[in-house]
Design an enzyme around this catalytic site. Structure first.
Site, PDB file in Angstrom:
ATOM      1  N   TYR A 182      -8.097  52.437  39.379  1.00 14.97           N
ATOM      2  CA  TYR A 182      -8.005  53.745  38.752  1.00 14.97           C
ATOM      3  C   TYR A 182      -8.110  53.659  37.233  1.00 14.97           C
ATOM      4  O   TYR A 182      -7.565  52.747  36.598  1.00 14.97           O
ATOM      5  CB  TYR A 182      -6.680  54.416  39.129  1.00 14.97           C
ATOM      6  CG  TYR A 182      -6.550  54.747  40.597  1.00 14.97           C
ATOM      7  CD1 TYR A 182      -7.323  55.747  41.173  1.00 14.97           C
ATOM      8  CD2 TYR A 182      -5.648  54.063  41.401  1.00 14.97           C
ATOM      9  CE1 TYR A 182      -7.207  56.057  42.523  1.00 14.97           C
ATOM     10  CE2 TYR A 182      -5.518  54.364  42.759  1.00 14.97           C
ATOM     11  CZ  TYR A 182      -6.308  55.363  43.306  1.00 14.97           C
ATOM     12  OH  TYR A 182      -6.185  55.655  44.636  1.00 14.97           O
ATOM     13  N   LYS A 207      24.329  43.106  50.484  1.00 15.30           N
ATOM     14  CA  LYS A 207      24.168  44.542  50.264  1.00 15.30           C
ATOM     15  C   LYS A 207      22.749  44.843  49.775  1.00 15.30           C
ATOM     16  O   LYS A 207      22.026  43.963  49.334  1.00 15.30           O
ATOM     17  CB  LYS A 207      25.191  45.023  49.227  1.00 15.30           C
ATOM     18  CG  LYS A 207      25.068  44.325  47.870  1.00 15.30           C
ATOM     19  CD  LYS A 207      26.132  44.764  46.908  1.00 15.30           C
ATOM     20  CE  LYS A 207      25.958  44.044  45.556  1.00 15.30           C
ATOM     21  NZ  LYS A 207      26.898  44.536  44.543  1.00 15.30           N
ATOM     22  N   MET A 251      -1.354  52.038  45.296  1.00 20.79           N
ATOM     23  CA  MET A 251      -0.217  52.171  46.195  1.00 20.79           C
ATOM     24  C   MET A 251      -0.186  51.079  47.267  1.00 20.79           C
ATOM     25  O   MET A 251       0.881  50.561  47.596  1.00 20.79           O
ATOM     26  CB  MET A 251      -0.219  53.546  46.871  1.00 20.79           C
ATOM     27  CG  MET A 251       1.024  53.821  47.710  1.00 20.79           C
ATOM     28  SD  MET A 251       1.037  55.466  48.449  1.00 20.79           S
ATOM     29  CE  MET A 251       1.184  56.508  47.000  1.00 20.79           C
ATOM     30  N   ARG A 300      35.220  50.229  37.438  1.00 20.02           N
ATOM     31  CA  ARG A 300      34.499  50.832  38.551  1.00 20.02           C
ATOM     32  C   ARG A 300      35.483  51.387  39.570  1.00 20.02           C
ATOM     33  O   ARG A 300      35.723  52.587  39.635  1.00 20.02           O
ATOM     34  CB  ARG A 300      33.558  49.787  39.153  1.00 20.02           C
ATOM     35  CG  ARG A 300      32.448  50.346  40.005  1.00 20.02           C
ATOM     36  CD  ARG A 300      31.293  49.371  40.166  1.00 20.02           C
ATOM     37  NE  ARG A 300      31.689  48.067  40.682  1.00 20.02           N
ATOM     38  CZ  ARG A 300      30.820  47.058  40.853  1.00 20.02           C
ATOM     39  NH1 ARG A 300      29.545  47.227  40.547  1.00 20.02           N
ATOM     40  NH2 ARG A 300      31.230  45.896  41.336  1.00 20.02           N
TER      41      ARG A 300
END
Length: 370
Positions: free
Chosen positions: A265, A39, A312, A136
């Site tokens: 940065y 998953k 990024m 759950r």
């Protein structure tokens, strides 16, 4: 998202490591059949390549969270049994039946609704989930489970009663109180009821530390097959397990900077002398978090810290000396005598290991190796 196959940054999935872990888990747990949880993009490793490597390595079935993941596997002509761990809408019951996808069912109402959609051309394989303390999803009492079993058996023309399962919240700790509380609830709810084809109760922790106490012919694991010791060193050293995933790239620019030059940065890092700085094409847009600034990657068997803010799409590393463009940079994995594990990255970021890997974006190219 676009997969970046034209840059050198990639996730490597080791077929031999996965097969090794399958063998270790089978030997330790005594399991005959293993369902591997793939998953959430196989915990971030990559759904399709990981699933293919797992089946080739001896895994019997695959467990996913949602129908869409199961359909993606079927689209790739993966024929292994597939179990959906979450709740699926009953309106898709016929689709699941036709595609031979097993549904986890947690209420009689769901079965009754599903029956209105099923044609009987293919029976829907169902596993009934029991909530023993995870809080759950699942049946929470014996009567409601018994009623669901009876309904499935009466309607055997459209349903196939395959499994009953539960999930342990704490099976990988030296504190076993809650594990045994759940185990008692499991027996109280299920003992003496009509038995399915198989029970699947053991997750990674239960399979490795409690196999003699739970049904273990069929187990449903994730963490341990990916090469991470479930207790994170508390109950075992995991020395027989092998890391399945590596994350690597290559430097695409190298320069010598004098003292006083700011990097990235906000110039949160400034050179203190002549420093060789390498640029690597990976960033937080790929899931390599900004909080991993300062983490030591490995270059040519030597540590090299990430300096300046992670951007990024790129980041910079401080090199011990000049290296040519194209030199491999290992973020997760082994290089020479050094190794960065998923756990190392997680500890630096203050997160759990799977928070790191599931955050790795689809832009990262996934490849099978060895």
């Amino acid at each position: 998202m676009v997969e970046a196959i034209t840059r050198p940054t990639r996730i490597e999935i080791s077929k031999s490591a996965l097969k090794n872990n399958v063998d270790v888990v089978k030997k330790t747990s005594g399991a005959d059949k293993i369902y591997l949880a793939v998953k959430s993009n196989a915990y971030g490793l990559g759904l399709i390549p990981t699933a293919k490597a797992a089946v080739a390595g001896g895994v019997y079935g695959l467990a996913v969270a949602i129908i869409d993941e199961a359909l993606a596997l079927r689209h790739e002509r993966i024929t292994a049994p597939i179990l959906i761990l979450g709740i699926s809408s009953a309106e898709y019951s016929e689709l699941m039946a036709v595609q031979h996808i097993m549904a986890t069912v947690v209420s009689l109402d769901w079965l009754k609704e599903a029956a209105t959609y099923l044609s009987g051309e293919q029976r829907l394989h169902v596993t009934l989930g029991v909530d023993t303390g995870m809080g759950r999803i699942g049946f929470r009492d014996r009567q409601s489970l018994a009623e669901a079993i009876a309904y499935v058996q009466v309607h055997s023309d459209i349903f196939d009663y395959v499994g009953v399962c539960t999930h342990f919240a704490e099976s990988d700790s030296s504190n076993t109180d809650y594990f045994y509380k759940q185990l008692k609830r499991w027996h109280d709810i299920t003992d003496g009821l009509p038995e399915p084809e198989f029970y699947h109760v053991a997750n990674s922790g239960a399979a490795m530390y409690h196999a003699d106490e739970v049904p273990h012919e069929v187990i449903r694991v994730g963490t341990v097959l990916y090469g991470i010791e479930p207790s994170r060193g508390e109950l075992a050293d995991g020395k027989d397990l092998k890391a399945v995933m590596s994350l690597r790239s290559e430097m695409n620019f190298v320069k010598l900077l004098p003292a006083g030059e700011g990097i990235s940065y906000s110039h949160k890092y400034t050179t203190t002398g002549n420093e060789w700085i390498g640029t690597v094409p990976i960033g937080y847009g790929d899931g390599w978090l900004r909080k991993l600034t300062g983490f030591n990657v490995i270059v040519d068997g030597h540590y090299a810290p990430i300096v300046g803010q992670v951007a990024m799409d790129q980041l910079m590393i401080k090199l011990p000396h000049e290296y040519p463009v194209g030199t491999t940079v290992t973020f997760i994995g082994r290089d020479g005598d050094l190794e960065n594990t998923i756990e190392d990255v997680a500890q630096h970021a203050g997160l759990a290991p799977w928070e790191i890997t599931t955050g790795l974006q689809e832009r990262l190219h996934r490849v099978l190796v060895d």
